[in-house]
Scaffold this motif. Structure first.
Motif, PDB file in Angstrom:
ATOM      1  N   PRO A  23       0.812  -1.226   0.000  1.00 50.82           N
ATOM      2  CA  PRO A  23       0.000   0.000   0.000  1.00 50.82           C
ATOM      3  C   PRO A  23       0.843   1.273   0.000  1.00 50.82           C
ATOM      4  N   LYS A  26       1.698   2.122  -3.499  1.00 46.53           N
ATOM      5  CA  LYS A  26       0.588   2.702  -4.248  1.00 46.53           C
ATOM      6  C   LYS A  26       0.482   4.211  -4.015  1.00 46.53           C
ATOM      7  N   THR A  27       0.883   4.677  -2.835  1.00 46.99           N
ATOM      8  CA  THR A  27       0.841   6.116  -2.564  1.00 46.99           C
ATOM      9  C   THR A  27       1.862   6.860  -3.423  1.00 46.99           C
ATOM     10  N   PRO A 102      -7.055  -2.075  -6.725  1.00 46.20           N
ATOM     11  CA  PRO A 102      -7.114  -1.555  -5.358  1.00 46.20           C
ATOM     12  C   PRO A 102      -6.021  -2.155  -4.488  1.00 46.20           C
ATOM     13  N   SER A 262      -3.719  -0.740   4.147  1.00 46.66           N
ATOM     14  CA  SER A 262      -4.447  -0.095   3.051  1.00 46.66           C
ATOM     15  C   SER A 262      -5.793   0.439   3.507  1.00 46.66           C
ATOM     16  N   LEU A 265      -5.120   3.698   5.162  1.00 49.89           N
ATOM     17  CA  LEU A 265      -4.797   4.768   4.219  1.00 49.89           C
ATOM     18  C   LEU A 265      -5.987   5.157   3.351  1.00 49.89           C
ATOM     19  N   TRP A 266      -6.783   4.157   2.937  1.00 45.77           N
ATOM     20  CA  TRP A 266      -7.947   4.419   2.071  1.00 45.77           C
ATOM     21  C   TRP A 266      -9.182   3.735   2.661  1.00 45.77           C
ATOM     22  N   GLU A 268     -12.550   2.180   3.234  1.00 42.75           N
ATOM     23  CA  GLU A 268     -13.608   1.767   2.329  1.00 42.75           C
ATOM     24  C   GLU A 268     -14.258   0.500   2.865  1.00 42.75           C
TER      25      GLU A 268
END
Length: 353
Positions: A23, A26-27, A102, A262, A265-266, A268
């Motif tokens: 993750p 990904k940032t 994702p 993750s 950080l995001w 969901e």
């Protein structure tokens, strides 16, 4: 039993460090090319470990330096193959896959690395894989299929397939690295970091990418040092003590750490398929961890060099003055012995069944 738990903890710690890297990578992908991220990660790991090796060498005595294990000429092709598969192809495929997948999904898909690692170890290198290991692989593969499949689409997403390709590359890397795992783990990881980092950065620059700012560069290299450098050192040590398939099984928990980070950080709400896949993969990991292998076996005459303690497999004398310090490193010979105990296909138990 104590040694087994130490080896398992080493593999799990390697998994935690690597899992958290996904993750975080990904940032960085919003502003950097996949090859640039992979290059900085590996270069950071190589430079960081080189500094660690230098500090370590300064502290060694002359005799300790003479007794250090060194990579032999016959082992160089295995190491170069591992670097090409795991240091160039693997991270490039992962970074490309992360662009459209994702972070949580990518993290769980990385469970497949352990499965592919075990399959190659079993089929190609003839490492023993018991029924529970096989059942665990089936469960993890099923979870990967559920996770990568998109309802209503013609098949798995391209991004997911790229992540799966990265798992195959790292599985090849793991099996080739096993061939050199008796050597200094820091040296192996350092060489891989420096060579893979330079190759990936060169590709990135040739494709027109530009180096990031100092802050982003340092952040990427520090992340790579922990997630690729220190993690790989621990992984090589685990390979030495557990064998390839078992180490891959423990390493399969890496995505759990990636998923946790993750979601932080995001934030969901995961889909139902995500939880089905997670349950299947957790079942597979459970099968792997509870496996126990014990039978009468014979050790042939063997001579090699690695860090060791004087356990039942290291009952040798020394041709130098020894201060009883353990573990230590020096060339030593194993005499033939037949006994029965729980064991894994480590560097002393690579026998046929």
């Amino acid at each position: 039993m104590h040694a087994r738990y130490n080896a398992a903890f080493t593999a799990l710690l390697a998994a935690a460090l690597f899992g958290a890297t996904t993750p975080l990578a990904k940032t960085l992908l919003g502003s950097l090319s996949p090859f640039m991220v992979a290059g900085l990660f590996y270069l950071g790991s190589g430079i960081g470990l080189a500094i660690g090796i230098l500090v370590q060498r300064i502290r060694l005595t002359t005799r300790e330096r003479q007794n250090e294990s060194r990579i032999q000429v016959a082992e160089v092709p295995w190491l170069l193959g591992a670097i090409a598969a795991g240091g160039v192809a693997g991270p490039a495929l992962l970074m490309l896959g992360l662009n459209t997948t994702p972070a949580a999904t990518s993290s769980l898909l990385l469970n497949l690395e352990g499965v592919f690692t075990a399959v190659i170890a079993w089929v190609v290198f003839r490492e023993n894989v018991d029924l529970q290991i096989f059942l665990g692989m089936v469960a993890i593969v099923a979870g990967g299929v559920v996770l990568s499949w998109q309802p209503g689409a013609a098949g798995a997403s391209t991004g997911a397939l790229l992540v799966v390709g990265a798992c195959v590359a790292w599985a090849i890397d793991n099996n080739l690295t096993r061939k050199v795992s008796t050597n200094d783990a820091m040296v192996i990881a350092c060489l891989k970091g420096l060579m893979a980092g330079c190759v990936n950065l060169a590709i990135a620059l040739l494709l027109g990418a530009h180096p990031p700012g100092i802050g982003t560069m340092v952040a990427a290299m520090v992340t790579g040092f922990a997630g690729y450098g220190v993690s790989l050192v621990l992984f090589v040590v685990a390979l030495r003590n557990l064998g390839t398939a078992r180490t891959g099984a423990y390493f399969s928990v890496a995505p759990l750490f990636g998923v946790a980070l993750s979601f932080i950080l995001w934030p969901e709400l995961p889909s139902p398929l995500f939880w089905v896949a997670a349950a299947l993969m957790a079942l597979g990991v459970w099968f792997h961890i509870r496996e126990r292998h014990e039978h009468p076996h014979t050790h042939d005459m063997q001579e090699h060099n690695h860090r060791h303690r004087h356990d039942e497999h290291h009952l040798h004398a020394h041709d130098f003055e020894w201060n009883s310090e353990e573990p230590h490193t020096h060339p030593h010979q194993h005499i033939p012995i037949t006994h029965t105990h729980a064991h894994f296909p480590d560097i002393h138990h690579r026998h046929t069944h």
